[in-house]
Design a protein around this motif. Sequence first.
Motif, PDB file in Angstrom:
ATOM      1  N   THR A 166       0.835  -1.208   0.000  1.00 22.20           N
ATOM      2  CA  THR A 166       0.000   0.000   0.000  1.00 22.20           C
ATOM      3  C   THR A 166       0.868   1.256   0.000  1.00 22.20           C
ATOM      4  O   THR A 166       0.396   2.348   0.331  1.00 22.20           O
ATOM      5  CB  THR A 166      -0.919   0.026   1.239  1.00 22.20           C
ATOM      6  OG1 THR A 166      -0.107   0.037   2.428  1.00 22.20           O
ATOM      7  CG2 THR A 166      -1.839  -1.184   1.270  1.00 22.20           C
ATOM      8  N   ASN A 169      -0.107   5.101  -1.779  1.00 19.74           N
ATOM      9  CA  ASN A 169      -1.019   6.092  -1.194  1.00 19.74           C
ATOM     10  C   ASN A 169      -1.662   5.640   0.111  1.00 19.74           C
ATOM     11  O   ASN A 169      -2.503   6.348   0.657  1.00 19.74           O
ATOM     12  CB  ASN A 169      -2.109   6.481  -2.199  1.00 19.74           C
ATOM     13  CG  ASN A 169      -2.946   5.288  -2.647  1.00 19.74           C
ATOM     14  OD1 ASN A 169      -2.946   4.240  -2.007  1.00 19.74           O
ATOM     15  ND2 ASN A 169      -3.656   5.447  -3.754  1.00 19.74           N
ATOM     16  N   GLY A 171      -3.872   3.442   0.703  1.00 18.68           N
ATOM     17  CA  GLY A 171      -5.200   2.854   0.607  1.00 18.68           C
ATOM     18  C   GLY A 171      -5.326   1.755  -0.424  1.00 18.68           C
ATOM     19  O   GLY A 171      -6.095   0.813  -0.242  1.00 18.68           O
ATOM     20  N   LYS A 540     -15.198   5.501   9.765  1.00 24.61           N
ATOM     21  CA  LYS A 540     -14.488   6.752   9.485  1.00 24.61           C
ATOM     22  C   LYS A 540     -13.022   6.673   9.902  1.00 24.61           C
ATOM     23  O   LYS A 540     -12.168   7.331   9.298  1.00 24.61           O
ATOM     24  CB  LYS A 540     -15.166   7.913  10.221  1.00 24.61           C
ATOM     25  CG  LYS A 540     -16.523   8.302   9.645  1.00 24.61           C
ATOM     26  CD  LYS A 540     -17.191   9.375  10.487  1.00 24.61           C
ATOM     27  CE  LYS A 540     -18.581   9.702   9.949  1.00 24.61           C
ATOM     28  NZ  LYS A 540     -19.290  10.680  10.818  1.00 24.61           N
ATOM     29  N   ASN A 541     -12.715   5.870  10.906  1.00 25.92           N
ATOM     30  CA  ASN A 541     -11.375   5.887  11.495  1.00 25.92           C
ATOM     31  C   ASN A 541     -10.535   4.649  11.230  1.00 25.92           C
ATOM     32  O   ASN A 541      -9.326   4.673  11.484  1.00 25.92           O
ATOM     33  CB  ASN A 541     -11.490   6.089  13.013  1.00 25.92           C
ATOM     34  CG  ASN A 541     -12.076   7.440  13.369  1.00 25.92           C
ATOM     35  OD1 ASN A 541     -11.731   8.449  12.764  1.00 25.92           O
ATOM     36  ND2 ASN A 541     -12.984   7.467  14.331  1.00 25.92           N
ATOM     37  N   GLU A 543      -8.284   2.006   9.135  1.00 29.23           N
ATOM     38  CA  GLU A 543      -7.297   2.348   8.107  1.00 29.23           C
ATOM     39  C   GLU A 543      -7.922   2.329   6.712  1.00 29.23           C
ATOM     40  O   GLU A 543      -8.805   1.523   6.415  1.00 29.23           O
ATOM     41  CB  GLU A 543      -6.122   1.380   8.163  1.00 29.23           C
ATOM     42  CG  GLU A 543      -5.160   1.646   9.311  1.00 29.23           C
ATOM     43  CD  GLU A 543      -4.388   2.954   9.165  1.00 29.23           C
ATOM     44  OE1 GLU A 543      -4.172   3.401   8.016  1.00 29.23           O
ATOM     45  OE2 GLU A 543      -3.996   3.527  10.197  1.00 29.23           O
ATOM     46  N   GLU A 544      -7.428   3.207   5.861  1.00 31.80           N
ATOM     47  CA  GLU A 544      -8.036   3.428   4.547  1.00 31.80           C
ATOM     48  C   GLU A 544      -8.098   2.164   3.705  1.00 31.80           C
ATOM     49  O   GLU A 544      -9.073   1.930   2.985  1.00 31.80           O
ATOM     50  CB  GLU A 544      -7.256   4.515   3.800  1.00 31.80           C
ATOM     51  CG  GLU A 544      -7.884   4.904   2.469  1.00 31.80           C
ATOM     52  CD  GLU A 544      -7.101   5.982   1.750  1.00 31.80           C
ATOM     53  OE1 GLU A 544      -7.437   6.274   0.587  1.00 31.80           O
ATOM     54  OE2 GLU A 544      -6.146   6.527   2.349  1.00 31.80           O
ATOM     55  N   TYR A 545      -7.063   1.322   3.771  1.00 29.80           N
ATOM     56  CA  TYR A 545      -7.034   0.121   2.936  1.00 29.80           C
ATOM     57  C   TYR A 545      -8.132  -0.876   3.314  1.00 29.80           C
ATOM     58  O   TYR A 545      -8.426  -1.796   2.556  1.00 29.80           O
ATOM     59  CB  TYR A 545      -5.660  -0.553   3.003  1.00 29.80           C
ATOM     60  CG  TYR A 545      -5.217  -0.983   4.386  1.00 29.80           C
ATOM     61  CD1 TYR A 545      -5.650  -2.175   4.946  1.00 29.80           C
ATOM     62  CD2 TYR A 545      -4.348  -0.193   5.135  1.00 29.80           C
ATOM     63  CE1 TYR A 545      -5.255  -2.568   6.216  1.00 29.80           C
ATOM     64  CE2 TYR A 545      -3.938  -0.576   6.404  1.00 29.80           C
ATOM     65  CZ  TYR A 545      -4.390  -1.760   6.940  1.00 29.80           C
ATOM     66  OH  TYR A 545      -3.991  -2.143   8.197  1.00 29.80           O
ATOM     67  N   ARG A 547     -11.311   0.268   4.591  1.00 34.82           N
ATOM     68  CA  ARG A 547     -12.599   0.943   4.758  1.00 34.82           C
ATOM     69  C   ARG A 547     -13.671   0.450   3.786  1.00 34.82           C
ATOM     70  O   ARG A 547     -14.775   0.075   4.197  1.00 34.82           O
ATOM     71  CB  ARG A 547     -12.394   2.453   4.626  1.00 34.82           C
ATOM     72  CG  ARG A 547     -13.563   3.280   5.125  1.00 34.82           C
ATOM     73  CD  ARG A 547     -13.172   4.740   5.238  1.00 34.82           C
ATOM     74  NE  ARG A 547     -12.136   4.929   6.241  1.00 34.82           N
ATOM     75  CZ  ARG A 547     -11.040   5.669   6.063  1.00 34.82           C
ATOM     76  NH1 ARG A 547     -10.839   6.277   4.909  1.00 34.82           N
ATOM     77  NH2 ARG A 547     -10.152   5.793   7.025  1.00 34.82           N
ATOM     78  N   ASP A 548     -13.374   0.441   2.495  1.00 36.40           N
ATOM     79  CA  ASP A 548     -14.389   0.021   1.523  1.00 36.40           C
ATOM     80  C   ASP A 548     -14.745  -1.453   1.681  1.00 36.40           C
ATOM     81  O   ASP A 548     -15.899  -1.848   1.461  1.00 36.40           O
ATOM     82  CB  ASP A 548     -13.899   0.291   0.098  1.00 36.40           C
ATOM     83  CG  ASP A 548     -13.969   1.770  -0.265  1.00 36.40           C
ATOM     84  OD1 ASP A 548     -14.720   2.505   0.408  1.00 36.40           O
ATOM     85  OD2 ASP A 548     -13.265   2.186  -1.200  1.00 36.40           O
TER      86      ASP A 548
END
Length: 647
Positions: A166, A169, A171, A540-541, A543-545, A547-548
């Motif tokens: 990752t 970026n 995510g 919301k909090n 980790e981005e990788y 979230r989806d």
Amino acid sequence: MKPTLLLPALLACGLFVQAQTAKNVVVPNENLITENIPDIPKTLATEVKKYTESRGASLVDVHPATGEIIIGTRFGTTSQLHQVKQPLGTRTQITFADEPVGGAQFEPTKGEYLVYSKDIGGNEFGQLFKLDLKTLQSTLLTDGGRSQNGGVTWRNDGKGFYFMSTKRNGGDREVYFMDPNNPNAKLVLERKGGGWGINDISEDNQTLIISEYVSANESHLWLLDIASGQISELTDRKKSKGVVQSSASFSHDPNQIWYVTDRDFEFKRLASYNLKTKKTTYHSTDIPWNVEGYRLSEDKKTLAFSTNEAGLDKLYLMDASTKTYKAAANLPVGLIGGLRFTKDGKHLFFTQSTAKTSSDVYRLTVATGSIERWTQSELGEMQESDISLPKAIEWKSFDGLKISGFYYPAAAKFSGKRPVVINIHGGPEGQSQASFLGASNYYTNEMGVAIIAPNVRGSSGFGKSYLAKDNGYLREDSVKDIGALLDWIAQQPELDKDRIMIMGGSYGGYMTLATAFHYADRIRCSVDIVGISHFGTFLKNTEEYRRDLRRVEYGDERDPKMAAFFEKIAPLNNIDKIKKPLFIVQGTNDPRVPVTEATQMRDKLKANGNVVWYLEAKDEGHGFRKKPNADYQRLATIRFMQEYLLK
């Protein structure tokens, strides 16, 4: 005595009393933050130690030339890599890190070095290291920052490996290439999302099979032409919504791949796919359970696969040409994983545990079916008579759905109705299996507490329909499954319906908190370990990788209707309904369920006047992996049970 002499004497006396008190209690180490946890006597630690010194061994990799193995086991405070050269041979430690060391792979031609993964403080930003097996010196290969790096897939000639990272970026999980002797990572494939992974590399090193994980109910397969960087669909994405297609490997036939799928079936089957005809053939339909994993020998002539059959694993060997298979004989009933063939394909190594034993490594000879034990892990001072064995149980939920789990009874030496701990697994796509209780045998054998490990709707292992029954707006149906379990407990003559504690980690932590407010009048207390207190703040909090991927399971907090649903069901917003004591356990560096999920719950409970104990480890993430921290957590949990469950 003069007043001027009295004060020093009193101070000295006070210091002496403090010193004596410190000698008699367990002092939390410098990495632990504790609130409201009373003193834990050292006598308790001494009593519990009989149950805390067991350890297991798990297979990591097999040497390409010698057939010796690398295992993961713990002799100090964290699990490290060890070398074993012969059956029941010496376990020689080869990594000595403060942090646990995870997966590792030999360089595939000569095996002169390993590439392994390690994070810091449980943050799961795993970095790759090269370990020279002659000098035992480790060299950092990746950026060392806030990136996840893993999924190492070697070229067959050993001239470097592909891996997922990752790093670009934070995510998106993308494909990189690296020569570990010249460690500069080269980006090979950019993709959007955190669910991408490498499954296999072709024999000519020209093609990668890439997987795209969408959710526990859906995944897809792609082919990547390495030279051009072009990616093409292997499975039809438009026709595969709600279908699992994963764990793909190239076969001995260049026009065929192996993979696992639940297409047109309730369970995941072993299948082969013809690249020319686009036809799929299924090979394990006669087994109405999930194929959990498989491994091909290097010559691709033999395939080993394991199935999860009602919480127990079975091992099968298949002739990859004829597609005929048979179950491995002479294996004790238990859990199986980590399948690895020797380079010549004559032997299969695997890890197995049973309800009576921790995990150990075994070797199966393919030609004869004979099995040889390679490691024998210690149970500390525990005896077989100290170990509680699981019984499969079933009950019906509010809508008539059959729910199952495993019941570990209290030791027979205890009389009268026994208190119960309901221990809920995480995931939510996890599963409680018939596993070894380990240190939790203290609860059953010394405290007389029964343990029930339920598999509420949404658990894996029971078919894809069952797996999807808690998605989105169905979330609280799984909580009702625990309500039905409380009814079942009330009907058991040996169990005490008035002394029940709920405990769970991660998603099981959410279930614990939800049960605490939905069934406050039917439980005594709860232990929430790295649990979700509000799905909106969690999404919301986290980790981005991740979230989806989590939005597919739980729902999208950006949708106003779903956001309102999250507000309604959040334990954080139902504090006024929580009437019983709660113990919250959290790792500061947790990338999955951030520490804020714990602190916001703690603070609101305190403001409301609730009884709340709190334990946070500054050097841990999603659960405690370091033995001193785990030992203190266990002791604090026992004190909590003594105070609020047993009395």
